[in-house]
Design a protein around this motif. Structure first.
Motif: not given
Length: 362
Positions: A178-181, A196-203
């Motif tokens: 939820e938070v990363m979304g 995973e590139e999108d996830l890295a930006k959110a991280e």
């Protein structure tokens, strides 16, 4: 057949009806998610004893169902988790012939819910909520002045803004999907992306604000926000309204407001569902059908401050609740909302590792 075997068989046959008729239902629900008298009223009406346990995030339920033999007859997962649990064969299809009150549910809600529960075959929508920001009006104003972005996710996600709230306390849900979304959505990316590139930006975004976050928890913020221990929380709408109500009752000067950011918020459906190995599935259906009674579910909404999808229940919902745009959002707010979908098991592993790094800094 030997006599001892006959005796054993006779004992088993005598015991079977007693077991089948055991008047018990084991419910596993979110904390602070039912009215004070719902269970007692159900027990008085049906004679069925309710064993009631609570949790504060979807991941706990997911793990128990995957492990098997949870012992629960009813669980209340959010839609994206229900979707995955259905695919994994963990949820029992509903016997709708025993849900005589099912027609009370809004057809539009059922159509939307079907995107997570095809044909509405496995779950009954219970409550609808958003994930937004709850904040202490006086403390946030004192920290940020008139420049406070009180209509935007910037209040949390801009490092230079949230840093000014560090001393008065910031809490974030301990719910990676939820938070990363929400973080992805804030960045203009697909909140359900598995790239995973999108996830890295959110991280990177979460890591930038991590120094200002006091803790990650999915229920502690309710009391802490209400009593002034923290001044900002990323949380579930109903929980924040519970905190606001508690603060008002305490009259200690803590005014709590709920914000649905202008950029849009995650909208969640929580479902009543029956695990495939539920020991008392018939009693579970009786409990669900009871919750579908308009006055029953309206009383729950009045107590927990979450909207319900039961059409005839609306007349029994308190006016100050149904007129609150944070509980029953207007059309323009709904138009900007987004729904979280189930992730693949492979991405869940990546997401879990990412979340651990964010929380621990390792």
């Amino acid at each position: 057949m030997h006599k001892p075997m006959l005796i054993a068989l006779g004992t088993l046959l005598l015991a079977a009806p007693a077991l089948a008729q055991e008047k018990v239902v084991n419910v596993y629900n979110w904390s602070d998610y039912i009215a004070e008298d719902t269970i007692a009223n159900f027990e008085a009406e049906t004679g069925i004893k309710v064993n009631y346990d609570v949790y504060d995030n979807n991941e706990i339920v997911d793990a128990k169902l995957l492990a098997g033999n949870s012992g629960y007859d009813i669980v209340v997962p959010s839609g994206s988790f229900l979707e995955r649990q259905i695919k994994a064969g963990l949820i029992l299809p509903l016997d709708k012939s025993k849900l005589t009150n099912l027609g009370n549910l809004d057809p539009a809600v059922m159509a939307t819910a079907a995107s997570q529960d095809p044909d509405n075959a496995h779950g009954v929508p219970y409550m609808i909520n958003t994930i937004g920001l709850g904040y202490n009006v006086a403390k946030v104003k004192a920290a940020l002045g008139d420049a406070a972005p009180l209509d935007s996710w910037d209040l949390l996600f801009k490092p230079e803004v949230v840093a000014k709230l560090k001393d008065c306390g910031v809490a974030v849900l301990d719910s990676p999907s939820e938070v990363m979304g929400i973080a992805l959505h804030y960045l203009g990316l697909d909140p359900n992306s598995e790239n995973e590139e999108d996830l890295a930006k959110a991280e990177a975004l979460m890591t930038s604000i991590k120094p200002s976050i006091r803790y990650f928890h999915s229920s502690q913020y309710i009391d802490d926000l209400g009593n002034g221990e923290i001044c900002l929380a990323l949380g579930y709408s109903g929980d924040i309204f519970i905190a606001a109500d508690a603060a008002k009752q305490a009259a200690q000067g803590n005014e709590i407001t709920y914000l649905i950011p202008k950029e849009g918020a995650a909208t969640l459906f929580d479902f009543l569902a029956i695990p495939v190995d539920a020991p008392h599935p018939d009693n579970a259906l009786k409990f669900i059908n009871y919750i579908l009674e308009p006055k029953v579910v309206a009383a729950i909404t009045n107590y927990v401050f979450y909207a319900n999808p039961n059409v005839p229940a609306l007349e029994f919902v308190n006016e100050d609740v149904k007129s609150n745009p944070g509980i029953y959002p207007p059309a323009e707010t709904i138009a900007k909302a987004f729904v979280m979908k189930a992730h693949s098991p492979e991405f869940e592993e990546v997401l879990t590792r990412t979340w651990t790094r964010i929380k621990t800094g390792l």
